[in-house]
Design a protein around this motif. Sequence first.
Motif, PDB file in Angstrom:
ATOM      1  N   CYS A   5       0.831  -1.213   0.023  1.00 14.57           N
ATOM      2  CA  CYS A   5      -0.108   0.029  -0.057  1.00 14.57           C
ATOM      3  C   CYS A   5       0.903   1.087   0.053  1.00 14.57           C
ATOM      4  CB  CYS A   5      -0.877   0.000   1.323  1.00 14.57           C
ATOM      5  SG  CYS A   5      -2.358  -1.174   1.030  1.00 14.57           S
ATOM      6  N   ARG A   8       1.741   2.298  -3.152  1.00 20.16           N
ATOM      7  CA  ARG A   8       0.609   2.635  -4.018  1.00 20.16           C
ATOM      8  C   ARG A   8       0.140   1.483  -4.759  1.00 20.16           C
ATOM      9  NH1 ARG A   8       0.099   8.764  -3.695  1.00 20.16           N
ATOM     10  NH2 ARG A   8       1.473   9.222  -2.062  1.00 20.16           N
ATOM     11  N   GLU A  10      -2.548  -0.552  -6.102  1.00 25.49           N
ATOM     12  CA  GLU A  10      -3.871  -0.454  -6.429  1.00 25.49           C
ATOM     13  C   GLU A  10      -4.717  -1.728  -5.714  1.00 25.49           C
ATOM     14  OE1 GLU A  10      -5.873   1.279  -9.811  1.00 25.49           O
ATOM     15  OE2 GLU A  10      -3.931   2.322 -10.220  1.00 25.49           O
ATOM     16  N   TRP A  13      -4.421  -1.750  -2.036  1.00 27.03           N
ATOM     17  CA  TRP A  13      -5.282  -0.932  -1.304  1.00 27.03           C
ATOM     18  C   TRP A  13      -6.652  -1.361  -1.482  1.00 27.03           C
ATOM     19  CZ3 TRP A  13      -4.930   2.954   1.796  1.00 27.03           C
ATOM     20  CH2 TRP A  13      -3.606   3.598   2.038  1.00 27.03           C
ATOM     21  N   ARG A  14      -7.031  -1.789  -2.512  1.00 27.97           N
ATOM     22  CA  ARG A  14      -8.384  -2.357  -2.552  1.00 27.97           C
ATOM     23  C   ARG A  14      -8.702  -3.679  -1.523  1.00 27.97           C
ATOM     24  NH1 ARG A  14      -8.080  -1.399  -8.155  1.00 27.97           N
ATOM     25  NH2 ARG A  14      -7.090  -3.389  -8.521  1.00 27.97           N
ATOM     26  N   LEU A  16      -6.815  -3.806   1.234  1.00 30.51           N
ATOM     27  CA  LEU A  16      -6.819  -3.141   2.637  1.00 30.51           C
ATOM     28  C   LEU A  16      -8.148  -2.630   2.824  1.00 30.51           C
ATOM     29  CD1 LEU A  16      -5.054  -2.223   4.991  1.00 30.51           C
ATOM     30  CD2 LEU A  16      -4.717  -0.069   4.025  1.00 30.51           C
ATOM     31  N   LEU A  17      -8.900  -1.819   2.086  1.00 28.44           N
ATOM     32  CA  LEU A  17     -10.012  -1.262   2.426  1.00 28.44           C
ATOM     33  C   LEU A  17     -11.235  -2.186   2.390  1.00 28.44           C
ATOM     34  CD1 LEU A  17      -9.412   1.979   0.103  1.00 28.44           C
ATOM     35  CD2 LEU A  17      -9.353   1.547   2.465  1.00 28.44           C
ATOM     36  N   THR A  52      -6.943   8.046   5.211  1.00 25.38           N
ATOM     37  CA  THR A  52      -6.283   7.477   4.019  1.00 25.38           C
ATOM     38  C   THR A  52      -5.262   8.579   3.716  1.00 25.38           C
ATOM     39  OG1 THR A  52      -8.345   6.488   3.349  1.00 25.38           O
ATOM     40  CG2 THR A  52      -6.357   6.701   1.651  1.00 25.38           C
ATOM     41  N   LEU A  56      -1.140   7.776   3.638  1.00 27.20           N
ATOM     42  CA  LEU A  56      -0.092   8.210   2.345  1.00 27.20           C
ATOM     43  C   LEU A  56       0.930   9.482   2.536  1.00 27.20           C
ATOM     44  CD1 LEU A  56      -2.995   7.774  -0.454  1.00 27.20           C
ATOM     45  CD2 LEU A  56      -1.123   6.250  -0.123  1.00 27.20           C
ATOM     46  N   GLY A  60       3.963   7.676   2.208  1.00 26.61           N
ATOM     47  CA  GLY A  60       3.566   6.413   2.994  1.00 26.61           C
ATOM     48  C   GLY A  60       4.317   6.036   4.390  1.00 26.61           C
ATOM     49  N   LEU A  63       2.681   3.625   6.726  1.00 25.06           N
ATOM     50  CA  LEU A  63       2.729   2.434   6.455  1.00 25.06           C
ATOM     51  C   LEU A  63       3.947   1.673   6.057  1.00 25.06           C
ATOM     52  CD1 LEU A  63       0.341   2.823   3.423  1.00 25.06           C
ATOM     53  CD2 LEU A  63      -0.303   1.315   5.429  1.00 25.06           C
TER      54      LEU A  63
END
Length: 131
Positions: A5, A8, A10, A13-14, A16-17, A52, A56, A60, A63
């Motif tokens: 994440c 970055r 994607e 991120w999907r 994790l969310l 979020t 970032l 990041g 993270l």
Amino acid sequence: MARACAQRDEEAWRELLRRDGPFVQAVLRGAFRRAGVPSPAGEAEEALGEFTLALLDRDGALLKAYRPSSPLRIYLAVIARTVAFRCLRKRHPLLLEDSDTLPAPPASGEPLLEGGGPDADQVRRALETLA
């Protein structure tokens, strides 16, 4: 996942969310509810964006600082509570005057978490405040 994440990715991120997004929202709602915010769900929805952005921020850094010695969810909860406090401080400062349920405010310009991640005492305190 945290490192992906931070880079970055994607798909990371999907995931994790999908996996942790509802948990983070629940942490945010709980913090706003305990502080006496009239619409904790609405505040949590707005704060999720700030959460979020905090992840970032500084390429990041939060993270990248995560260490798998503690569960990622606990790490995210500590960050979410700090974001909630900052949102309260900006949008509802009068509610904070009588509240002892939120963490002490971070110093201006201070990162959300110091060092390489929360230590065991920080995690334990965060869990106690969530209970």
